[in-house]
Motif scaffolding. Sequence first.
Motif, mmCIF file in Angstrom:
data_model
loop_
_atom_site.group_PDB
_atom_site.id
_atom_site.type_symbol
_atom_site.label_atom_id
_atom_site.label_comp_id
_atom_site.label_asym_id
_atom_site.label_seq_id
_atom_site.Cartn_x
_atom_site.Cartn_y
_atom_site.Cartn_z
ATOM 1 N N ARG A 148 7.053 7.625 2.756
ATOM 2 C CA ARG A 148 6.142 8.652 2.221
ATOM 3 C C ARG A 148 4.983 8.008 1.472
ATOM 4 O O ARG A 148 3.845 8.483 1.537
ATOM 5 N N PHE A 149 5.277 6.942 0.757
ATOM 6 C CA PHE A 149 4.226 6.210 0.051
ATOM 7 C C PHE A 149 3.186 5.685 1.042
ATOM 8 O O PHE A 149 1.977 5.867 0.851
ATOM 9 N N ASP A 150 3.651 5.071 2.118
ATOM 10 C CA ASP A 150 2.730 4.529 3.124
ATOM 11 C C ASP A 150 1.897 5.625 3.775
ATOM 12 O O ASP A 150 0.680 5.473 3.972
ATOM 13 N N ARG A 151 2.540 6.751 4.082
ATOM 14 C CA ARG A 151 1.827 7.843 4.753
ATOM 15 C C ARG A 151 0.837 8.515 3.802
ATOM 16 O O ARG A 151 -0.221 8.990 4.235
ATOM 17 N N LEU A 152 1.165 8.540 2.508
ATOM 18 C CA LEU A 152 0.239 9.099 1.524
ATOM 19 C C LEU A 152 -1.005 8.213 1.424
ATOM 20 O O LEU A 152 -2.142 8.708 1.415
ATOM 21 N N LEU A 153 -0.805 6.910 1.386
ATOM 22 C CA LEU A 153 -1.938 5.987 1.341
ATOM 23 C C LEU A 153 -2.796 6.103 2.593
ATOM 24 O O LEU A 153 -4.022 5.942 2.540
ATOM 25 N N ALA A 154 -2.139 6.394 3.737
ATOM 26 C CA ALA A 154 -2.867 6.498 5.006
ATOM 27 C C ALA A 154 -3.610 7.821 5.143
ATOM 28 O O ALA A 154 -4.372 8.010 6.098
ATOM 29 N N GLY A 155 -3.399 8.755 4.202
ATOM 30 C CA GLY A 155 -4.082 10.040 4.262
ATOM 31 C C GLY A 155 -3.391 11.079 5.110
ATOM 32 O O GLY A 155 -3.983 12.114 5.441
ATOM 33 N N ALA A 157 -0.889 12.898 4.207
ATOM 34 C CA ALA A 157 -0.483 14.006 3.336
ATOM 35 C C ALA A 157 -1.334 13.941 2.081
ATOM 36 O O ALA A 157 -1.923 12.896 1.760
ATOM 37 N N SER A 158 -1.410 15.064 1.377
ATOM 38 C CA SER A 158 -2.201 15.107 0.148
ATOM 39 C C SER A 158 -1.369 14.850 -1.094
ATOM 40 O O SER A 158 -1.915 14.572 -2.165
ATOM 41 N N ALA A 159 -0.034 14.953 -0.961
ATOM 42 C CA ALA A 159 0.832 14.707 -2.107
ATOM 43 C C ALA A 159 2.262 14.506 -1.627
ATOM 44 O O ALA A 159 2.646 14.954 -0.541
ATOM 45 N N THR A 160 3.046 13.836 -2.441
ATOM 46 C CA THR A 160 4.468 13.689 -2.192
ATOM 47 C C THR A 160 5.148 13.371 -3.506
ATOM 48 O O THR A 160 4.492 13.215 -4.549
ATOM 49 N N LEU A 161 6.464 13.252 -3.460
ATOM 50 C CA LEU A 161 7.249 12.906 -4.638
ATOM 51 C C LEU A 161 7.643 11.438 -4.523
ATOM 52 O O LEU A 161 8.262 11.030 -3.530
ATOM 53 N N LEU A 162 7.277 10.625 -5.518
ATOM 54 C CA LEU A 162 7.581 9.201 -5.505
ATOM 55 C C LEU A 162 8.442 8.829 -6.711
ATOM 56 O O LEU A 162 8.454 9.535 -7.723
ATOM 57 N N SER A 163 9.137 7.699 -6.589
ATOM 58 C CA SER A 163 9.991 7.214 -7.671
ATOM 59 C C SER A 163 10.241 5.728 -7.465
ATOM 60 O O SER A 163 9.606 5.091 -6.627
ATOM 61 N N ASN A 164 11.183 5.180 -8.238
ATOM 62 C CA ASN A 164 11.589 3.776 -8.104
ATOM 63 C C ASN A 164 10.419 2.799 -8.249
ATOM 64 O O ASN A 164 10.398 1.753 -7.604
ATOM 65 N N GLY A 165 9.439 3.153 -9.051
ATOM 66 C CA GLY A 165 8.312 2.268 -9.277
ATOM 67 C C GLY A 165 7.153 2.471 -8.330
ATOM 68 O O GLY A 165 6.034 2.015 -8.607
ATOM 69 N N LEU A 166 7.396 3.152 -7.209
ATOM 70 C CA LEU A 166 6.297 3.378 -6.267
ATOM 71 C C LEU A 166 5.255 4.324 -6.835
ATOM 72 O O LEU A 166 4.082 4.275 -6.443
ATOM 73 N N GLU A 167 5.659 5.177 -7.780
ATOM 74 C CA GLU A 167 4.681 6.054 -8.422
ATOM 75 C C GLU A 167 3.690 5.220 -9.244
ATOM 76 O O GLU A 167 2.508 5.544 -9.325
ATOM 77 N N LEU A 168 4.172 4.120 -9.823
ATOM 78 C CA LEU A 168 3.294 3.236 -10.592
ATOM 79 C C LEU A 168 2.338 2.487 -9.674
ATOM 80 O O LEU A 168 1.154 2.332 -9.978
ATOM 81 N N VAL A 169 2.871 2.014 -8.553
ATOM 82 C CA VAL A 169 2.033 1.323 -7.572
ATOM 83 C C VAL A 169 0.961 2.270 -7.052
ATOM 84 O O VAL A 169 -0.204 1.892 -6.897
ATOM 85 N N ALA A 170 1.352 3.516 -6.773
ATOM 86 C CA ALA A 170 0.408 4.503 -6.244
ATOM 87 C C ALA A 170 -0.737 4.745 -7.221
ATOM 88 O O ALA A 170 -1.914 4.800 -6.825
ATOM 89 N N MET A 171 -0.420 4.887 -8.485
ATOM 90 C CA MET A 171 -1.472 5.139 -9.469
ATOM 91 C C MET A 171 -2.377 3.924 -9.638
ATOM 92 O O MET A 171 -3.581 4.068 -9.862
ATOM 93 N N ALA A 172 -1.794 2.738 -9.481
ATOM 94 C CA ALA A 172 -2.621 1.529 -9.533
ATOM 95 C C ALA A 172 -3.561 1.445 -8.341
ATOM 96 O O ALA A 172 -4.600 0.781 -8.409
ATOM 97 N N ARG A 173 -3.219 2.162 -7.253
ATOM 98 C CA ARG A 173 -4.055 2.168 -6.055
ATOM 99 C C ARG A 173 -5.053 3.332 -6.063
ATOM 100 O O ARG A 173 -5.706 3.596 -5.047
ATOM 101 N N GLY A 174 -5.147 4.040 -7.172
ATOM 102 C CA GLY A 174 -6.135 5.099 -7.292
ATOM 103 C C GLY A 174 -5.640 6.500 -7.009
ATOM 104 O O GLY A 174 -6.427 7.451 -6.995
ATOM 105 N N LEU A 175 -4.320 6.664 -6.790
ATOM 106 C CA LEU A 175 -3.777 7.995 -6.596
ATOM 107 C C LEU A 175 -3.474 8.621 -7.952
ATOM 108 O O LEU A 175 -3.476 7.933 -8.982
ATOM 109 N N ASN A 176 -3.194 9.916 -7.975
ATOM 110 C CA ASN A 176 -3.091 10.646 -9.240
ATOM 111 C C ASN A 176 -1.691 11.172 -9.509
ATOM 112 O O ASN A 176 -1.044 11.729 -8.614
#
Length: 303
Positions: A148-155, A157-176
Motif C-alpha cells: 500500500r505504501f508503494d502504491r500510494l507513492l505511485a499515485g 490511491a489518495s490515502a491509505t492506513l500505514l504503520s510499522n514506521g512506514l507512516e514516518l517514511v511517508a511523511m518524510a517523502r512529502g505525504l500528509n
Amino acid sequence: MDRLNVGIFVPSAAMVVAQAAGFFAAQDLAVTYERVESSEAQFRDLAGGRYQFVHTAFDNVPNYRLNRQNPLGDRFQVSVVFALDRGMDLTVVGAPEVESLADLRGRVVSVDALDTGFAFVLFDILASAGLERDVDYEVVRHGGVASRFDRLLAGDASATLLSNGLELVAMARGLNRLARYEDVVTPYLGGVIAAADAWLDGHGKLASRFRAAYEEALRFVLDPVNRTDVVAQVAAARGIPVERSEAIVGAELSDTGLARSTSIDPRAVETVLRLRAAWGGFEEELDIAALASADSELFARER
C-alpha cells in the motif's frame, strides 16, 4: 534446532531482535521470516502448512475462525498465541495534495482487503469525518502495508492506513498525516502471533519456546540501555539508514507501539470485535463480551 517459518508483513523491533540477537537460537529455534503480500495470501499459506506462525492483525483471527465466507471459503481453526502490539501508530496518510480527511471526498483509498480490521479502522476514521464508504470515496485493495505504501507513492490511491514506521517514511517523502487510529479507536489490539490449531495440538512446547524467546527479546528492546543496539539491528534488518531506524524504534516504544506484555488485554480485544461487528464483519450475531474474555475460543490454550 527446530525450524519455524513465520509469515510476516514488516518485522517489529522485538521480532528483529529475537532473530538477530540470538534469542530464538537460545531456544534451539531456527526462525525464518517470509514477507507476505496480503492477509489473504498469508492465511492461505498458514492453512497450507507453509508457515507455523503468522505475524498478523488480531482481527484476522475472528474473521477466519468465525466466518464461513472468508477468503479461504470455510472456517479455519486458527488461534492467537500471544499479543505483539497496540496498533503500531496506525495512521491515515494522504497524497501530497490531500491535506485533510475532507479532501478524500471523491477520491480513492486503499486497504489490504475489504473485510480486515485495519480496513474497518480506516472506514471508521473516515466516517468520523462525515465520509460514507462507497458513496463519498472509492475503496481498492492494494495488499499489505508495504504494498500500500508503494502504491500510494505511485499515485494509485489518495490515502491509505500505514504503520510499522512506514507512516514516518511517508511523511518524510512529502505525504500528509491525516488522522491517527487512537483518535477514534482505543484501546486497540493490533499485531499478534497466530497459528493453526491443528499444528498447535502437536507442538505446544515448541510454541512456548517461541513465545519465551520473543519475550526475552521484548525485554531487551524495552531496556533503554540497549537502545543503540536495537536501532542498529533494525536498520540492518530493514535496510534503512540509522536515523530512520531511530525514529521507527522511538515510535514502536510509544504508547501506541509494542505491547509491553504478550498477554491479551480483553478491553483491546473487545474494541476490535465491536468495530468488526459495527461494519457488518460477522455473518451472525455473536456474544462479543464472551469472545473478548480470557477463555475465548480465539486464544490458544496450553497444549
